[in-house]
Design a protein around this motif. Structure first.
Motif, PDB file in Angstrom:
ATOM      1  N   ASP A 103       0.864  -1.174   0.000  1.00 35.41           N
ATOM      2  CA  ASP A 103       0.000   0.000   0.000  1.00 35.41           C
ATOM      3  C   ASP A 103       0.904   1.227   0.000  1.00 35.41           C
ATOM      4  OD1 ASP A 103      -1.571   2.199   0.684  1.00 35.41           O
ATOM      5  OD2 ASP A 103      -2.897   1.021   1.968  1.00 35.41           O
ATOM      6  N   ARG A 104       1.024   1.878  -1.148  1.00 31.31           N
ATOM      7  CA  ARG A 104       1.962   2.995  -1.279  1.00 31.31           C
ATOM      8  C   ARG A 104       1.683   4.105  -0.279  1.00 31.31           C
ATOM      9  NH1 ARG A 104       2.241   5.214  -7.177  1.00 31.31           N
ATOM     10  NH2 ARG A 104       0.046   5.553  -6.720  1.00 31.31           N
ATOM     11  N   TYR A 105       0.427   4.365  -0.025  1.00 34.15           N
ATOM     12  CA  TYR A 105       0.069   5.496   0.829  1.00 34.15           C
ATOM     13  C   TYR A 105       0.402   5.212   2.286  1.00 34.15           C
ATOM     14  CZ  TYR A 105      -2.240   6.597  -3.506  1.00 34.15           C
ATOM     15  OH  TYR A 105      -2.472   6.824  -4.841  1.00 34.15           O
ATOM     16  N   THR A 106       0.165   3.987   2.718  1.00 31.71           N
ATOM     17  CA  THR A 106       0.543   3.615   4.087  1.00 31.71           C
ATOM     18  C   THR A 106       2.054   3.645   4.255  1.00 31.71           C
ATOM     19  OG1 THR A 106      -1.430   2.234   4.335  1.00 31.71           O
ATOM     20  CG2 THR A 106       0.414   1.804   5.822  1.00 31.71           C
TER      21      THR A 106
ATOM     22  N   PHE B 157       4.189   5.338   2.471  1.00 35.04           N
ATOM     23  CA  PHE B 157       4.627   6.736   2.391  1.00 35.04           C
ATOM     24  C   PHE B 157       4.475   7.427   3.750  1.00 35.04           C
ATOM     25  CE2 PHE B 157       3.144  11.153   2.031  1.00 35.04           C
ATOM     26  CZ  PHE B 157       4.305  11.750   1.569  1.00 35.04           C
ATOM     27  N   GLU B 158       3.330   7.272   4.391  1.00 37.11           N
ATOM     28  CA  GLU B 158       3.107   7.927   5.686  1.00 37.11           C
ATOM     29  C   GLU B 158       4.094   7.416   6.727  1.00 37.11           C
ATOM     30  OE1 GLU B 158       1.308  10.492   6.391  1.00 37.11           O
ATOM     31  OE2 GLU B 158       0.431  10.643   4.379  1.00 37.11           O
TER      32      GLU B 158
ATOM     33  N   ILE C 259       8.045   6.006  -4.399  1.00 38.67           N
ATOM     34  CA  ILE C 259       7.979   7.024  -3.349  1.00 38.67           C
ATOM     35  C   ILE C 259       9.345   7.675  -3.211  1.00 38.67           C
ATOM     36  CG2 ILE C 259       7.667   7.435  -0.867  1.00 38.67           C
ATOM     37  CD1 ILE C 259       5.803   4.911  -0.902  1.00 38.67           C
TER      38      ILE C 259
ATOM     39  N   ILE D 208       4.757  10.674  -4.660  1.00 40.56           N
ATOM     40  CA  ILE D 208       4.306   9.310  -4.910  1.00 40.56           C
ATOM     41  C   ILE D 208       4.059   9.227  -6.415  1.00 40.56           C
ATOM     42  CG2 ILE D 208       2.483   7.606  -4.517  1.00 40.56           C
ATOM     43  CD1 ILE D 208       2.005   8.896  -1.787  1.00 40.56           C
TER      44      ILE D 208
ATOM     45  N   GLU E 219       1.238  10.925  -8.623  1.00 42.56           N
ATOM     46  CA  GLU E 219       0.439  11.800  -7.766  1.00 42.56           C
ATOM     47  C   GLU E 219       0.997  13.216  -7.681  1.00 42.56           C
ATOM     48  OE1 GLU E 219      -2.358  10.814  -6.434  1.00 42.56           O
ATOM     49  OE2 GLU E 219      -2.209   8.673  -6.917  1.00 42.56           O
TER      50      GLU E 219
END
Length: 267
Positions: free
Chosen positions: A5-8, A10-11, A118, A133, A136
């Motif tokens: 999960d790229r967003y997880t 990344f955070e 990322i 990302i 994005e």
């Protein structure tokens, strides 16, 4: 790879970058132990090693299947970029860190099957985070970076040029570089490849040339520059080698061909 999960990720990476920055700032005025690596100007401090170990420990405990490519010895021995690979420079611009106590960055990139997903470049003392990302866009903190200009002329450009181009053992035609510097509007050198890539992505510098960059120097910057429509290439025009040293051009596509074809002549 499944379960990425790229967003997880990344955070989580962003949190670690900020925490590492706090560690550095808390110790910025303490006496440093400074060693040299390949030559007297290739510096490394105990802080470089401490920050790289911090990232390596956090990554391995949180994402045990991910691999690490890093500068100071806490990474894995990689022969390829299969799976998910973190490419880390704990302090990019160590000479600036030692002498100026500013103008250095933490650089973290995450690649999946050889594709940059990322990128984070953190100007530690300015507390500014450049990040992207894939697909994005690129950002400076919360501000989205604009696409690079489409009507740029080389004669109106400002370039970052690493002084190693003029070294005695350089593999480039120095006269061609001198011709280039006399043609463009101006040249600069910041002393941190990561921040130089960030400046290109921000559009305040039009191109960056360096004779010898390692993957941890450029991996995050490539992702940022891609997201604003720029390009990063081996200085000969070939694709980058993400597992070894490269002479590099990164910057606005409007000046890329002219620079590579007319002014970069590798010996």
């Amino acid at each position: 790879m499944k379960n990425f999960d790229r967003y997880t990720v990344f955070e989580q990476a962003k949190q670690w970058v900020y925490e590492a920055g706090e560690i550095i700032r808390a110790s910025i005025d303490k006496k440093l132990t400074v060693d040299t690596k390949s030559n007297p100007n290739d510096l490394v401090t105990e802080m470089d090693k401490k920050i790289e170990k911090y990232f390596a420990d956090e990554i391995r405990s949180t994402y045990p299947t991910h691999r690490i490519l890093a500068e100071e010895g806490y990474g894995d021995e990689l022969k390829g970029l299969e799976g998910i690979v973190w490419i880390i420079d704990p302090i990019d611009g160590t000479m600036n860190f030692v002498h100026q106590k500013r103008n250095f960055a933490i650089s973290v990139a995450i690649y999946q099957e050889g594709i940059g997903e990322i990128g984070l470049i953190y100007d530690v003392m300015a507390n500014v985070l450049y990040h992207a990302i894939r697909g994005e866009g690129a950002f400076k903190d919360a501000v989205r970076l604009q696409p690079l200009t489409q009507d740029l002329k080389l004669s109106e450009s400002i370039l970052l040029i690493n002084s190693i181009w003029c070294a005695e053992n350089s593999k480039v035609n120095e006269k061609k570089i001198q011709e280039l510097t006399s043609l463009v509007r101006g040249t600069r050198a910041y002393g941190s490849a990561a921040l130089e890539f960030a400046s290109v992505a921000e559009g305040i510098i039009d191109g960056y040339l360096s004779m010898q960059l390692q993957p941890w120097d450029f991996a995050a910057g490539v992702i940022l520059v891609n997201e604003v429509g720029g390009v990063t290439l081996h200085a000969s025009g070939r694709p980058l080698n993400l597992l070894g040293s490269n002479p590099i051009f990164t910057g606005n596509q409007q000046i890329k061909d002219e620079i590579i074809e007319k002014y970069i002549e590798l010996k």
